[in-house]
Every structure is written in structure tokens, then in C-alpha cells.
Enzyme design. Structure first.
Site, PDB file in Angstrom:
ATOM      1  CE1 TYR A  50      -4.425  -2.151   4.864  1.00 35.37           C
ATOM      2  CE2 TYR A  50      -3.595   0.086   4.285  1.00 35.37           C
ATOM      3  CZ  TYR A  50      -4.258  -1.063   3.806  1.00 35.37           C
ATOM      4  OH  TYR A  50      -4.124  -1.589   2.320  1.00 35.37           O
ATOM      5  CB  SER A  66      -0.916  -0.044   1.237  1.00 33.96           C
ATOM      6  OG  SER A  66      -1.304   1.299   1.450  1.00 33.96           O
ATOM      7  CE  LYS A  88      -2.157  -4.180   2.737  1.00 26.46           C
ATOM      8  NZ  LYS A  88      -2.254  -5.281   1.890  1.00 26.46           N
TER       9      LYS A  88
HETATM   10  N1  LIG Z   1      -8.570  -0.367  -1.558  1.00 27.46           N
HETATM   11  C1  LIG Z   1      -7.679   0.431  -1.450  1.00 27.46           C
HETATM   12  O1  LIG Z   1      -7.509   1.646  -1.464  1.00 27.46           O
HETATM   13  C2  LIG Z   1      -6.192  -0.260  -1.355  1.00 27.46           C
HETATM   14  C3  LIG Z   1      -5.070   0.633  -1.224  1.00 27.46           C
HETATM   15  C4  LIG Z   1      -3.754   0.032  -1.190  1.00 27.46           C
HETATM   16  C5  LIG Z   1      -3.747  -1.339  -0.979  1.00 27.46           C
HETATM   17  N2  LIG Z   1      -4.790  -2.126  -1.016  1.00 27.46           N
HETATM   18  C6  LIG Z   1      -4.576  -3.536  -0.806  1.00 27.46           C
HETATM   19  O2  LIG Z   1      -5.204  -4.265  -1.920  1.00 27.46           O
HETATM   20  C7  LIG Z   1      -5.710  -5.387  -1.364  1.00 27.46           C
HETATM   21  C8  LIG Z   1      -7.165  -5.608  -2.074  1.00 27.46           C
HETATM   22  O3  LIG Z   1      -8.031  -4.637  -1.431  1.00 27.46           O
HETATM   23  P1  LIG Z   1      -9.235  -4.402  -2.069  1.00 27.46           P
HETATM   24  O4  LIG Z   1      -9.420  -2.806  -2.102  1.00 27.46           O
HETATM   25  O5  LIG Z   1      -9.585  -4.999  -3.475  1.00 27.46           O
HETATM   26  O6  LIG Z   1      -9.964  -4.872  -1.205  1.00 27.46           O
HETATM   27  P2  LIG Z   1     -11.772  -5.584  -0.954  1.00 27.46           P
HETATM   28  O7  LIG Z   1     -12.449  -4.954  -2.111  1.00 27.46           O
HETATM   29  O8  LIG Z   1     -12.176  -5.252   0.317  1.00 27.46           O
HETATM   30  O9  LIG Z   1     -11.468  -6.951  -1.094  1.00 27.46           O
HETATM   31  C9  LIG Z   1     -10.841  -7.552  -0.281  1.00 27.46           C
HETATM   32  C10 LIG Z   1     -10.732  -9.101  -0.563  1.00 27.46           C
HETATM   33  O10 LIG Z   1     -10.111  -9.980   0.274  1.00 27.46           O
HETATM   34  C11 LIG Z   1     -10.753 -10.974   0.701  1.00 27.46           C
HETATM   35  N3  LIG Z   1     -10.595 -10.996   2.497  1.00 27.46           N
HETATM   36  C12 LIG Z   1     -10.512 -10.016   3.246  1.00 27.46           C
HETATM   37  N4  LIG Z   1     -10.437 -10.806   4.470  1.00 27.46           N
HETATM   38  C13 LIG Z   1     -10.648 -12.158   4.254  1.00 27.46           C
HETATM   39  C14 LIG Z   1     -10.370 -13.392   5.055  1.00 27.46           C
HETATM   40  N5  LIG Z   1     -10.355 -12.951   6.436  1.00 27.46           N
HETATM   41  N6  LIG Z   1     -10.489 -14.536   4.665  1.00 27.46           N
HETATM   42  C15 LIG Z   1     -10.248 -14.567   3.369  1.00 27.46           C
HETATM   43  N7  LIG Z   1     -10.480 -13.750   2.467  1.00 27.46           N
HETATM   44  C16 LIG Z   1     -10.679 -12.270   2.940  1.00 27.46           C
HETATM   45  C17 LIG Z   1     -12.073 -10.670   0.553  1.00 27.46           C
HETATM   46  O11 LIG Z   1     -13.141 -11.711   0.180  1.00 27.46           O
HETATM   47  P3  LIG Z   1     -14.541 -11.871   0.666  1.00 27.46           P
HETATM   48  O12 LIG Z   1     -15.161 -10.351  -0.046  1.00 27.46           O
HETATM   49  O13 LIG Z   1     -15.053 -13.098  -0.008  1.00 27.46           O
HETATM   50  O14 LIG Z   1     -14.895 -11.678   2.116  1.00 27.46           O
HETATM   51  C18 LIG Z   1     -12.009  -9.811  -0.897  1.00 27.46           C
HETATM   52  O15 LIG Z   1     -11.950 -10.664  -1.968  1.00 27.46           O
HETATM   53  C19 LIG Z   1      -5.606  -5.590   0.114  1.00 27.46           C
HETATM   54  O16 LIG Z   1      -4.413  -6.144   0.377  1.00 27.46           O
HETATM   55  C20 LIG Z   1      -5.329  -4.225   0.446  1.00 27.46           C
HETATM   56  O17 LIG Z   1      -4.854  -3.895   1.460  1.00 27.46           O
HETATM   57  C21 LIG Z   1      -5.933  -1.609  -1.180  1.00 27.46           C
END
Ligand SMILES: NC(=O)c1ccc[n+]([C@@H]2O[C@H](COP(=O)([O-])OP(=O)(O)OC[C@H]3O[C@@H](n4cnc5c(N)ncnc54)[C@H](OP(=O)(O)O)[C@@H]3O)[C@@H](O)[C@H]2O)c1
Length: 248
Positions: A155, A142, A159
Site C-alpha cells: 500500500y 498517506s 502511495k
Molecule cells: N482511511 C485512512 O486512514 C487513510 C489514510 C491515509 C490515506 N488514505 C487515502 O485516502 C483516500 C480515501 O480513503 P478513505 O479512508 O476515505 O476510504 P473509504 O472510506 O474506503 O472510501 C474509498 C472511496 O474510494 C472508492 N473506491 C474504492 N475502490 C474503487 C474502485 N475500484 N472503483 C471506484 N471507486 C472506488 C469508494 O467507492 P464506493 O464506496 O462507492 O465503492 C469510496 O468512495 C484513499 O486514497 C486512501 O488510500 C486513507
């Protein structure tokens, strides 16, 4: 010609957001994709359906990665499906806790590190025996690691731990021909970044960024697809910032 034809891929958290877009991007390049998910079975079914419609193979696996044996169960099931060779692991599943250190609870901290740090490490451990020369691992870090964003300390620390792991694993696995990298997204238009859907949050994100639009899951998926491909064969131990030029 599809660049990942015949490759086997595991994408964690592929039911939604960045993981979903990544699973689809890799499938479009011809890969067979394991679509891991947590609570959203219907979304995972949809991703599997879309991949199959593209002509690639896909199966879904449901495992809670907050559970201590979650990575072990996911790896066992993945091996049953793909057999003895894993080409690409995208450890994307992650959670965010919007607490400042003042408000953070021990339970929140433990779950954050269980999903964001423990699960990826043990998933690599469990899948390492079926990785081969030219296999590669991609973690999702991140922007928060290098840019101080209020309330993100725990958080960001999770990361930051992942980025340290990238260096160690790249060093350990390099002699075996296995690459390890990460991509570090900025603020993305996904469920996780709910704050960015409010006008104030979106304004904050856009003020930080050189490119004045919100980041989309596909913006990250294309970077992952590059890192996963043979085009990136000389890149390992790196964290690629993909954040629209945030906090330049
Ligand atoms: N969104 C941002 O702004 C952002 C920025 C920087 C980095 N990131 C990183 O990018 C990655 C993806 O984020 P995103 O924004 O796509 O998030 P998201 O839309 O909330 O999706 C998260 C995914 O992770 C799965 N997940 C979460 N907790 C879980 C658990 N305990 N067991 C199994 N599966 C789990 C969820 O599965 P279910 O939905 O099926 O539960 C979902 O498929 C993460 O590592 C996040 O930290 C995100």
C-alpha cells in the site's frame, strides 16, 4: 464570498470517507461537483442530494477504477456533464490491502496498483485536455509513505508512486499554469481504516499522534479545499502532511 464559485470539480471516491467530505467542502465553496463512486450508489445519491441542498450543482458517475478503461470512461462521462473546462481534479479513490509482503498475493498487488496508481495517472491523462490555466490536481497519499507501519509495504509503495507522480506532473504542467499537489492523511476514522476502530488500533494511532483524537474526513477535506483554492496559487509539487502530528 464562496471561493470556488463557478468552478468545476471531479472528486473520485466521493461516496464515502475523505472523498465525500471533500466533495461537500468544495460544494460549500460554490463548486459544481462530479461525485464519482464505485459500489455504493445509495451513498453517492446522498452526497449529490446534500450538495444540491447547499445550492451547488452535482451529478454522480459510477465507474470501477480497477478496470483498465475505468479512468477513460469516467473522463468521457465527466466531459459530457461539465463540458470543456475542468478546474479541479481530486483523485481520492483508493484501496488498502492489509497484507504483509509474506501474505500478499499477485491479484491483491495488481488491484492495489490499478486503483491507487494506474487510475489516477490515466484520469489525469484523459482530463488534461480540458484543464486550463489555474486548474489544479490533488492526489491523496498517506502517512504510510514516510512512516513504517507494519503490513503496509505494498500500500505504501502505491502511495509512494503517487508522490513521485506529483513531482513530475507539477514540473510538466507548471508551464501551463496547472498546479499538482497531494495531501497525506494519517490514520482516519473511515471504512478503510477498520483496524483503527478496534481499541488496540485506535490506541496505536493515538500513540503516534501529537494531537490525541482520531482524524476525521473533514480534517483532510479542508486541506484539499485550501490546495484547490487560489489561496494556494504558489504551491505546486508538494505533499501536505495532514496527520495530527504523527510520528514526530
Ligand atoms: N482511511 C485512512 O486512514 C487513510 C489514510 C491515509 C490515506 N488514505 C487515502 O485516502 C483516500 C480515501 O480513503 P478513505 O479512508 O476515505 O476510504 P473509504 O472510506 O474506503 O472510501 C474509498 C472511496 O474510494 C472508492 N473506491 C474504492 N475502490 C474503487 C474502485 N475500484 N472503483 C471506484 N471507486 C472506488 C469508494 O467507492 P464506493 O464506496 O462507492 O465503492 C469510496 O468512495 C484513499 O486514497 C486512501 O488510500 C486513507
Amino acid at each position: 464570498m464562496a471561493s470556488l464559485l463557478g468552478k468545476t470539480v471531479v472528486v473520485t471516491g466521493a461516496s464515502r470517507g475523505i472523498g465525500r467530505a471533500t466533495a461537500l467542502a468544495l460544494a460549500k465553496e460554490g463548486a459544481q461537483v462530479i461525485v464519482h463512486f464505485g459500489g455504493h450508489a445509495r451513498d453517492a445519491d446522498q452526497v449529490v442530494g446534500e450538495i444540491r441542498a447547499l445550492g451547488s450543482r452535482a451529478e454522480k458517475i459510477n465507474v470501477d477504477l480497477a478496470a483498465p478503461d475505468g479512468p477513460h470512461r469516467l473522463a468521457k462521462r465527466a466531459k459530457e456533464i461539465i463540458g470543456g473546462r475542468l478546474d479541479i481534479l481530486v483523485a481520492n479513490a483508493g484501496i488498502f490491502v492489509p497484507s504483509s509482503v509474506d501474505d500478499l498475493t499477485v491479484d491483491e498487488f495488481d488491484k492495489l496498483f490499478a486503483v491507487n496508481v494506474r487510475a489516477p495517472i490515466f484520469l489525469v491523462q484523459q482530463l488534461r485536455p480540458i484543464m486550463c490555466v489555474e486548474s489544479n490536481v490533488i492526489f491523496v497519499s498517506s502517512l504510510a509513505v514516510r512512516s513504517m507501519i507494519g503490513g503496509f509495504a505494498a500500500y505504501a509503495a502505491s502511495k509512494g508512486a503517487l508522490e513521485t507522480i506529483v513531482k513530475y506532473l507539477a514540473s510538466d504542467f507548471g508551464p501551463h499554469g496547472i498546479r499538482v499537489n497531494a495531501v497525506a492523511p494519517g490514520v482516519m476514522e473511515t471504512e478503510m481504516s477498520a483496524f483503527a476502530r478496534a481499541d488496540e488500533g485506535a490506541d496505536h494511532a493515538l500513540t503516534m499522534q501529537a494531537i490525541k483524537r482520531m482524524g476525521r474526513p473533514e480534517d483532510i477535506a479542508s486541506v484539499v479545499a485550501f490546495l484547490a483554492s487560489n489561496e494556494a496559487r504558489w504551491i505546486t509539487g508538494e505533499v501536505v502532511q495532514a496527520d495530527g502530528g504523527s510520528q514526530l
